[in-house]
Design a protein around this motif. Structure first.
Motif, PDB file in Angstrom:
ATOM      1  N   GLU A 193       0.813  -1.217   0.000  1.00 45.89           N
ATOM      2  CA  GLU A 193       0.000   0.000   0.000  1.00 45.89           C
ATOM      3  C   GLU A 193       0.847   1.267   0.000  1.00 45.89           C
ATOM      4  O   GLU A 193       0.458   2.286  -0.566  1.00 45.89           O
ATOM      5  CB  GLU A 193      -0.951  -0.010   1.190  1.00 45.89           C
ATOM      6  CG  GLU A 193      -2.070  -1.045   1.063  1.00 45.89           C
ATOM      7  CD  GLU A 193      -2.971  -1.087   2.281  1.00 45.89           C
ATOM      8  OE1 GLU A 193      -2.683  -0.338   3.254  1.00 45.89           O
ATOM      9  OE2 GLU A 193      -3.958  -1.848   2.265  1.00 45.89           O
ATOM     10  N   ARG A 194       1.994   1.211   0.650  1.00 47.99           N
ATOM     11  CA  ARG A 194       2.842   2.398   0.731  1.00 47.99           C
ATOM     12  C   ARG A 194       3.854   2.472  -0.411  1.00 47.99           C
ATOM     13  O   ARG A 194       4.624   3.431  -0.497  1.00 47.99           O
ATOM     14  CB  ARG A 194       3.571   2.431   2.070  1.00 47.99           C
ATOM     15  CG  ARG A 194       2.636   2.566   3.265  1.00 47.99           C
ATOM     16  CD  ARG A 194       3.428   2.683   4.562  1.00 47.99           C
ATOM     17  NE  ARG A 194       2.542   2.809   5.711  1.00 47.99           N
ATOM     18  CZ  ARG A 194       2.965   2.942   6.973  1.00 47.99           C
ATOM     19  NH1 ARG A 194       4.275   2.953   7.225  1.00 47.99           N
ATOM     20  NH2 ARG A 194       2.095   3.048   7.964  1.00 47.99           N
ATOM     21  N   VAL A 195       3.886   1.444  -1.256  1.00 46.43           N
ATOM     22  CA  VAL A 195       4.803   1.443  -2.404  1.00 46.43           C
ATOM     23  C   VAL A 195       4.117   2.135  -3.572  1.00 46.43           C
ATOM     24  O   VAL A 195       3.113   1.649  -4.093  1.00 46.43           O
ATOM     25  CB  VAL A 195       5.201   0.008  -2.796  1.00 46.43           C
ATOM     26  CG1 VAL A 195       6.145   0.043  -4.001  1.00 46.43           C
ATOM     27  CG2 VAL A 195       5.854  -0.704  -1.622  1.00 46.43           C
ATOM     28  N   THR A 196       4.621   3.284  -3.953  1.00 44.96           N
ATOM     29  CA  THR A 196       3.977   4.064  -5.019  1.00 44.96           C
ATOM     30  C   THR A 196       4.805   4.110  -6.297  1.00 44.96           C
ATOM     31  O   THR A 196       4.291   4.523  -7.337  1.00 44.96           O
ATOM     32  CB  THR A 196       3.709   5.501  -4.550  1.00 44.96           C
ATOM     33  OG1 THR A 196       4.954   6.100  -4.156  1.00 44.96           O
ATOM     34  CG2 THR A 196       2.747   5.507  -3.360  1.00 44.96           C
ATOM     35  N   ALA A 197       6.058   3.696  -6.223  1.00 46.97           N
ATOM     36  CA  ALA A 197       6.936   3.768  -7.398  1.00 46.97           C
ATOM     37  C   ALA A 197       7.285   2.376  -7.888  1.00 46.97           C
ATOM     38  O   ALA A 197       7.267   1.405  -7.126  1.00 46.97           O
ATOM     39  CB  ALA A 197       8.212   4.531  -7.065  1.00 46.97           C
TER      40      ALA A 197
END
Length: 288
Positions: free
Chosen positions: A171-175
């Motif tokens: 969920e916190r991985v955006t890249a």
């Protein structure tokens, strides 16, 4: 008693696909007890280079973890096109895959390959079956694979689905890497894999089989993910699983997001459509 069929040469995949047009499967609840095999296979260097180029793997050292699937794939098609196989070959959708790399395979190894079908069972959208593959070198199993195929038909809402692990850690991985998969992606992969299933080749051949456009091969997108993770993965002792959630329609733009632990990785491959949210295509879990 299992019927053993040892082949000297790879099955003729164009002929198998041509004859599959007339074959619709049956309502049988059992699988033919047959095992196909080939011995002493040498990997062709040019074929390996072409595969690595299309999927993004480096060339050199051990074979890519997905490459033995290509060696076993013609035998899978021989099993699925054989007499008594209950599911139709054309239109079959790859819904899940498991790979175990016992030890690295090199170009010097001569490969003995065996394939058989197992565990015919209901799926909430039809029926599914496992094609089990083993690759051995000098009598020792060095690679195992289980490919699960779905044939859409009568629905079975009571069937227990195979669910991937939670993607909450992502969920916190955006890249992550973004790939543009063009309309010809399926044909490019078919040229190096031999998998010319019409659902992957062109919209005109996919539509009669229930797809509005061609869809990417599951093993292509899976290979792209593993190639991207390559430096993080061991060459042996790897257990890799992929759940194909939604087909990747061609053309598409997809993004890979991954989380890393000391002995595992978790990845999701998704397409981003403006105004309609992310579409999850595949979840890949690796452990060692």
């Amino acid at each position: 008693m299992t019927k053993e069929i040892a082949l000297e040469h790879a099955p003729d995949l164009p002929r198998i696909y041509a004859t599959a047009v007339r074959r619709r499967g049956s309502s049988s609840a059992t699988l033919p007890d047959v095992r196909y095999s080939r011995a002493g296979i040498r990997v062709d260097v040019d074929d390996l280079v072409d595969y690595a180029r299309v999927c993004g793997f480096p060339v050199g050292g051990a074979l890519p973890p997905t490459y033995p699937h290509l060696v076993a794939f013609p035998l899978q098609m021989a099993v699925m096109s054989g007499d008594g196989f209950p599911l139709p070959l054309l239109g079959a959708v790859h819904v899940e895959n498991r790979i175990e790399v016992v030890r690295p395979i090199t170009l010097d190894d001569r490969l003995d390959v065996a394939v058989w079908a197992a565990d015919l069972r209901p799926h909430h959208r039809g029926r599914q079956v496992d094609l089990v593959s083993e690759v051995s070198v000098r009598g020792d199993v060095v690679w195992r694979g289980t490919s699960t195929y779905l044939s859409r038909g009568s629905e079975h809402p009571e069937a227990t689905p195979s669910e991937p692990p939670s993607t909450a850690p992502l969920e916190r991985v955006t890249a992550g890497p973004v790939w543009r998969l063009g309309e010809a992606t399926g044909r490019a992969y078919a040229a190096v894999s031999g998998d010319w299933n019409p659902i992957h080749v062109h919209a005109l051949t996919a539509r009669p089989l229930g797809f509005p456009s061609a869809i990417a091969h599951g093993m292509y997108t899976y290979a792209r993910v593993l190639a991207s993770l390559g430096p993080k993965l061991p060459e042996s002792g790897l257990i890799s699983r992929v759940w194909f959630r939604k087909p990747v329609r061609l053309p598409s733009t997809v993004r890979l997001r991954s989380a890393f632990e000391p002995s595992s990785t978790l990845s999701v491959l998704e397409s981003v459509k403006s105004g309609s949210g992310d579409v999850e295509h595949a979840v890949v879990a690796n452990t060692w």
